[in-house]
Scaffold this active site. Sequence first.
Site, PDB file in Angstrom:
ATOM      1  N   ARG A   1       0.861  -1.182   0.000  1.00 11.90           N
ATOM      2  CA  ARG A   1       0.000   0.000   0.000  1.00 11.90           C
ATOM      3  C   ARG A   1       0.894   1.227   0.000  1.00 11.90           C
ATOM      4  NH1 ARG A   1       2.449   2.039   3.697  1.00 11.90           N
ATOM      5  NH2 ARG A   1       0.886   3.669   3.731  1.00 11.90           N
ATOM      6  N   GLY A   2       0.284   2.416  -0.146  1.00 10.18           N
ATOM      7  CA  GLY A   2       1.074   3.642  -0.297  1.00 10.18           C
ATOM      8  C   GLY A   2       1.174   3.935  -1.780  1.00 10.18           C
ATOM      9  N   ALA A   3       0.874   5.183  -2.147  1.00  6.99           N
ATOM     10  CA  ALA A   3       0.698   5.525  -3.568  1.00  6.99           C
ATOM     11  C   ALA A   3       1.876   5.106  -4.465  1.00  6.99           C
ATOM     12  CB  ALA A   3       0.390   7.017  -3.688  1.00  6.99           C
TER      13      ALA A   3
ATOM     14  N   ARG B   1      -7.382  -0.289  -6.808  1.00  7.39           N
ATOM     15  CA  ARG B   1      -7.687   0.759  -5.834  1.00  7.39           C
ATOM     16  C   ARG B   1      -7.893   2.073  -6.592  1.00  7.39           C
ATOM     17  NH1 ARG B   1      -4.254   1.086  -0.529  1.00  7.39           N
ATOM     18  NH2 ARG B   1      -6.174   2.082   0.195  1.00  7.39           N
TER      19      ARG B   1
ATOM     20  N   GLN C   1      -1.845   2.323   9.924  1.00  6.04           N
ATOM     21  CA  GLN C   1      -0.560   2.418   9.216  1.00  6.04           C
ATOM     22  C   GLN C   1       0.470   3.188  10.045  1.00  6.04           C
ATOM     23  OE1 GLN C   1      -3.563   2.990   7.831  1.00  6.04           O
ATOM     24  NE2 GLN C   1      -3.603   2.559   5.654  1.00  6.04           N
TER      25      GLN C   1
ATOM     26  N   ASP D   1      -2.004  10.945  -1.940  1.00  3.77           N
ATOM     27  CA  ASP D   1      -2.367   9.896  -2.914  1.00  3.77           C
ATOM     28  C   ASP D   1      -2.763  10.484  -4.255  1.00  3.77           C
ATOM     29  OD1 ASP D   1      -2.925   8.686  -0.096  1.00  3.77           O
ATOM     30  OD2 ASP D   1      -2.624   7.023  -1.504  1.00  3.77           O
TER      31      ASP D   1
ATOM     32  N   ASN E   1      -5.284  12.410   0.893  1.00  3.91           N
ATOM     33  CA  ASN E   1      -4.372  11.530   1.635  1.00  3.91           C
ATOM     34  C   ASN E   1      -5.229  10.739   2.624  1.00  3.91           C
ATOM     35  OD1 ASN E   1      -1.638  10.604   2.185  1.00  3.91           O
ATOM     36  ND2 ASN E   1      -1.821  11.625   4.159  1.00  3.91           N
ATOM     37  N   LYS E   2      -4.590   9.888   3.355  1.00  7.97           N
ATOM     38  CA  LYS E   2      -5.284   9.000   4.302  1.00  7.97           C
ATOM     39  C   LYS E   2      -6.303   9.742   5.156  1.00  7.97           C
ATOM     40  CE  LYS E   2      -5.054   5.528   4.488  1.00  7.97           C
ATOM     41  NZ  LYS E   2      -6.082   4.731   3.753  1.00  7.97           N
TER      42      LYS E   2
END
Length: 344
Positions: A45-47, A86, A193, A234, A244-245
């Site tokens: 995960r993570g852009a 995603r 996370q 993201d 973002n998150k």
Amino acid sequence: MKPTIEWKKDRVVLIDQRKIPNEEIWVECGTFEQAAEAIETMVVRGAPAIGVTAAYGVALGFLAINSENGLDAAAKHIFKRLAETRPTAVNLFWALNRMERVYEADRTGGLAHLKESLVNEACLMDREDVEINRAMGQWGQALLSDGDTVLTHCNAGALATAGYGTALGVIRAAVEAGKKITVYAGETRPFLQGARLTCWELHRDGIPVVLITDNMAGYLMKKGEINRVITGADRIAANGDAANKIGTYSVAVLAREHAIPFYIAAPLSTIDFSLPDGDGIPIEERDGDEVRTVFGRPITLPDIPVRNPAFDVTPARLIKAIITEKGIVEPPFTEGLAALRNKK
Ligand code: MRU
């Protein structure tokens, strides 16, 4: 630290980020379907890490093709499957577009050549991502001073990229420049996370990190314990609005109230110039059980209604600067980001 993503001839090896910090398990993907599932189920995960994994996924898809008959249909299937994993991180689509351009350029040059070109392009993206993060770190570290306490949200570190990290890359670069930096890591409910990944990787690097629950940020800012905020992103719209998150927006609002600079560190591949502002950014909605449980253990009634948007959008007006690999952009972002896009 061993890389988050590693290419080994005909497979991609990923550290299973769902298991950290309790276990260090490596997952091998030998097919594009396995790579797609790894993105979907958040093994990776993570852009930027999603983008690099998707590029390797394309390479894996083509490595399994043995005939030029029906090549276009097979290619369409591979790209479509990976694009559906995603929705929010634009780096996924950026990476797929880049691989698609290689496919278009080399599709008539023979299958062996095409496969080689696609593998090479994915490996190049992997290497470039680390270089980009290091460049971002060099620009961004100038914004941090010796003794700063920096709040970050989610994980924008080595685990979220091919290595070094975006927001955590800036912190790493400041530490490498001899500055003493303490990181406050927001735990980042519901997937944790911050608690699981950011604490794990900073602790390994010997960078002081303090874990806080997400609802402590305001109190600690008011007490003067936090003097900078840096997160990743993201997808950033052309005007600087940044997805973002989930929870990042709340932190940005709190930072403004307490006159604390709020920075975003993200590569140019995270900027979606096709979107004038953040209203058009698709926000992933995830399974409600992530909210109803903490690592499989129920914390509420089994059928209680919940909401689970995985990202939010921080309006550009709350962002002091966006740190990219080509430099730091301050408001007005529309002009500044467009200028950087064309900068050599
Ligand atoms: O749902 P995730 O864990 O993929 O979300 C990740 C984030 O929101 C990160 O902050 C973002 O991708 C930047 S990573 C360098």
